[in-house]
Structure formats: C-alpha cells, structure tokens
Design an enzyme around this catalytic site. Structure first.
Site, short mmCIF file in Angstrom:
data_model
loop_
_atom_site.label_atom_id
_atom_site.label_comp_id
_atom_site.label_asym_id
_atom_site.label_seq_id
_atom_site.Cartn_x
_atom_site.Cartn_y
_atom_site.Cartn_z
N TYR A 1 0.84 -1.20 0.00
CA TYR A 1 0.00 0.00 0.00
C TYR A 1 0.88 1.25 0.00
O TYR A 1 2.10 1.17 0.15
CB TYR A 1 -0.92 -0.03 1.22
CG TYR A 1 -2.04 0.99 1.17
CD1 TYR A 1 -2.91 1.04 0.09
CD2 TYR A 1 -2.23 1.90 2.21
CE1 TYR A 1 -3.94 1.96 0.04
CE2 TYR A 1 -3.26 2.83 2.17
CZ TYR A 1 -4.11 2.86 1.08
OH TYR A 1 -5.12 3.79 1.03
N ASN B 1 -16.08 3.53 -1.81
CA ASN B 1 -16.44 3.44 -3.23
C ASN B 1 -17.42 4.50 -3.71
O ASN B 1 -17.20 5.10 -4.76
CB ASN B 1 -16.96 2.03 -3.53
CG ASN B 1 -15.87 1.00 -3.34
OD1 ASN B 1 -14.72 1.22 -3.68
ND2 ASN B 1 -16.22 -0.15 -2.78
N ARG C 1 -13.96 -7.87 -18.48
CA ARG C 1 -13.24 -9.02 -19.03
C ARG C 1 -14.18 -10.11 -19.54
O ARG C 1 -13.78 -10.93 -20.36
CB ARG C 1 -12.33 -9.62 -17.96
CG ARG C 1 -11.13 -8.74 -17.62
CD ARG C 1 -10.23 -9.47 -16.65
NE ARG C 1 -9.00 -8.74 -16.40
CZ ARG C 1 -8.01 -9.18 -15.63
NH1 ARG C 1 -8.12 -10.37 -15.03
NH2 ARG C 1 -6.92 -8.47 -15.46
N TYR D 1 -7.02 5.25 -10.29
CA TYR D 1 -7.32 5.11 -8.87
C TYR D 1 -7.05 3.70 -8.35
O TYR D 1 -7.37 3.37 -7.21
CB TYR D 1 -8.78 5.49 -8.59
CG TYR D 1 -9.82 4.56 -9.17
CD1 TYR D 1 -10.41 3.56 -8.38
CD2 TYR D 1 -10.24 4.67 -10.49
CE1 TYR D 1 -11.36 2.71 -8.90
CE2 TYR D 1 -11.20 3.82 -11.02
CZ TYR D 1 -11.75 2.85 -10.22
OH TYR D 1 -12.70 1.99 -10.73
N PHE E 1 -5.84 9.52 -8.28
CA PHE E 1 -6.85 9.86 -7.27
C PHE E 1 -6.69 8.93 -6.08
O PHE E 1 -6.69 7.70 -6.23
CB PHE E 1 -8.28 9.70 -7.83
CG PHE E 1 -9.34 9.94 -6.79
CD1 PHE E 1 -9.73 11.23 -6.48
CD2 PHE E 1 -9.94 8.89 -6.11
CE1 PHE E 1 -10.70 11.47 -5.51
CE2 PHE E 1 -10.90 9.11 -5.13
CZ PHE E 1 -11.27 10.40 -4.84
N TRP E 2 -6.57 9.52 -4.90
CA TRP E 2 -6.46 8.76 -3.64
C TRP E 2 -7.45 9.38 -2.66
O TRP E 2 -7.29 10.53 -2.24
CB TRP E 2 -5.03 8.82 -3.10
CG TRP E 2 -4.80 7.95 -1.90
CD1 TRP E 2 -5.51 6.86 -1.51
CD2 TRP E 2 -3.74 8.10 -0.93
NE1 TRP E 2 -4.99 6.31 -0.37
CE2 TRP E 2 -3.90 7.05 0.01
CE3 TRP E 2 -2.69 9.00 -0.77
CZ2 TRP E 2 -3.04 6.89 1.09
CZ3 TRP E 2 -1.83 8.84 0.30
CH2 TRP E 2 -2.01 7.80 1.22
N LEU E 3 -8.49 8.64 -2.33
CA LEU E 3 -9.56 9.17 -1.48
C LEU E 3 -9.04 9.65 -0.14
O LEU E 3 -9.47 10.71 0.35
CB LEU E 3 -10.64 8.11 -1.28
CG LEU E 3 -11.82 8.55 -0.41
CD1 LEU E 3 -12.60 9.67 -1.06
CD2 LEU E 3 -12.74 7.36 -0.11
#
Length: 326
Positions: free
Chosen positions: A53, A124, A173, A237, A262-264
């Site tokens: 992470y 989310n 997919r 993201y 983008f990182w919340l």
C-alpha cells in the site's frame, strides 16, 4: 472482545490475526460507543496486508477502513445521535466488535438506511462521486470511459453518471456481465480488446469523451488515453494489474492527455469535518432515493477472517465481501 490486526506484512491472509482486546470504556465527553454492524474488505486493505500500500504503518496495527455501527451509548455534549441510530465510522480500525468514536469520527445516517450499504459508503461511493465531479467539468450528454466496470466503484460510476445525464462506456473481461451492467444503467459494455480506441470512437461519434477512469494501470492506461478526445484526462485510482501506468509520449506530448492519480484518503484529509459529513450524508440520500446497489457476494463473521480475506482476494467475484458484527 475480538479485533483483527496486522502483525506482519505477508501474503493474504497470513499476517492478519484475531486478538482479544479490552472492551471500550463508557463514552466520555464528545464520544459515542457503538456496536459494529458490518465492515467491508477493500483492495487497499489487501495491499496493506501484503506491504504494497501507499503507506506501511508500524505493526501491529488494527484494520478496517470502512464500517457501519449502531449507537449503544452517548457521552456528554453529544446531541447529533442517540442509542439505536446507525452511523458510518470514519476510523480506519473497524474490524472489531465495538467502537469508541469521537464527534468527528462518525456520520449519522438516515433512518432506515441499509446497514450493509452503510459499511460500503465511505470508500467506493465517495470515490465514484468525486472522480466524476472534481477533475473534468462534465456536461450532460458527454461520455465517460472506465475499465473494471463491474467493480464496486465501477457499478456506482454507472449509476451516478446516469443520474447526471452522462453516458458510460464500460470495459469488462467477461461478456456475460453486459446484461447485469446495462440493468444498472450502463450505455455500452465492451470486453477489453486491442482495437479499443477504434471501437470507442465509433460509438462516441461526434460526442465528447474527456474523462477515462482507470483501476487497472499497466498497458490499460495507454488504451484509455488513445480512446479520449485530445486534451482528455485519464484518472488512475487502482492497480489491479500490479504494474506501473503505461502511457506513451505521443499521448502526453502531442495529444495533450493528462494522467492524474486519485487517492480518497488524501482528498478526505484536505476536507473540513463539516464537508466530510455533508459529502456522506448526501451520498446516503442519493443511494436511498435512487435505490443504488453495491453487490455483496458473501458475509463472514470476524472469527472467519482467514476465509473472508481469501475470498476477497479471489478474482472474478461479483460483489463485495463483508464482515458482520457480533
């Protein structure tokens, strides 16, 4: 009481253990005591367990980015909630049976709001909402392109975009997902292919396509970039491929494509408490009024955390994996 913690970085589910910890004390001034209802397992937590992470906390550390809880007791000066109310926890340590939360660490949710949905509200829905609203000034009728469209974020992008009058092209997919995603409001569902840019341009025609949302990284980024209008933005993201974002100088230099991350957690960290509360209360209202859905595949008890984590790490799922409280 039982809590889950990470005691070493390792392959999922190794490194995560259940530990017996003391019950929280009764709430003091500005605090509430709440019983966990549900908590979700996010890809970020799987990356954290494996040491991949964005940050590597000092171990051991409690886990659980999201959680919903029912208020059991309130302390002095707490007027926003009362026992029996459902709250969303803003802590990042929700995989436990009870939570002691301070005033700025919870958001009261509307009466009757689904507790399972509340356990998936923090990450989310906010990610989908902010990506659609904060980077490109999209107008009704414009197109948005996204991969991993059947993910928890992807299905919310479809529904929130539909509400705003935006049209979506959704990459998956498996072609078998088309019916499911179109039922949620997807305009177009495509399986990944090498000629994606040509397919997309044929669909969009003279319409505008200025935003692509990427959860995969790797070569997928170049495909999205090549599908956009000149001057468009690819917003990354996630890294489901485990690879760096691949994008050619042709896209960056000659077509003026922007690649942005983008990182919340960073976005929320820059917001004031009232702004965070307003964001989530608004999202809860939207999800309730529009009957938006985040699919859930299975629910486990905290004591079954090894099975739950293995299930969450499995590819080809059709919904989130949740823990339930005691």
């Amino acid at each position: 009481m039982l809590a889950l913690e990470l005691h070493q970085f390792a392959t999922v589910p190794e490194g995560v253990r259940g530990v017996e910890v003391p019950e929280p004390h009764q709430p003091g001034k500005g605090e509430i005591l709440a019983r966990l209802a549900y908590a979700s397992i996010n890809p970020a937590e799987l990356l954290l367990v494996e040491g991949r992470y964005a940050s590597r906390p000092e171990l051991p550390v409690r886990l659980g980015i999201e959680g919903s809880a029912v208020v059991e007791a309130v302390g002095e000066d707490v007027e926003s909630v009362r026992p029996g109310d459902l709250v969303m926890s803003l802590l990042r340590a929700n995989w436990t049976e009870r939570l002691l939360l301070q005033q700025g660490q919870f958001v009261k949710l509307p009466e009757g709001f689904d507790a399972r949905m509340a356990a998936m509200l923090k990450v989310n829905p906010a990610t989908a909402q902010l990506m659609l609203s904060e980077f490109v000034n999209l107008q009704p009728g414009e197109w948005v392109l996204q991969n991993a469209a059947n993910s928890a974020v992807g299905v919310l992008v479809i529904q929130l975009a539909k509400q705003r009058g935006l049209r979506t092209i959704n990459l998956v997919r498996r072609s078998s997902l088309e019916t499911e995603l179109k039922a949620l409001g997807a305009d177009v569902v495509l399986t990944d292919s090498e000629n994606l840019p040509e397919q997309v341009r044929e669909i969009v025609g003279s319409g505008a396509l200025r935003l692509a949302l990427d959860a995969v990284a790797g070569p997928a980024v170049e495909q999205l970039a090549a599908s956009l209008d000149t001057g468009g933005t690819v917003l990354n993201y996630g890294l489901l491929s485990g690879q760096p974002c691949h994008i050619s100088p042709n896209q960056l230099v000659f077509r003026d494509i922007t690649l942005q991350g983008f990182w919340l957690a960073k976005t929320l960290g820059a917001m004031k408490t009232d702004e965070v509360r307003s964001l989530y209360q608004g999202l809860a209202k939207q999800l309730s009024n529009l009957k938006m859905q985040i699919p859930v595949e299975q629910v486990y008890g905290l004591s079954d955390h090894q099975q739950a984590l293995l299930h969450a790490a499995r590819s080809g799922r059709n919904g989130k994996i949740l823990f339930r409280g005691s």
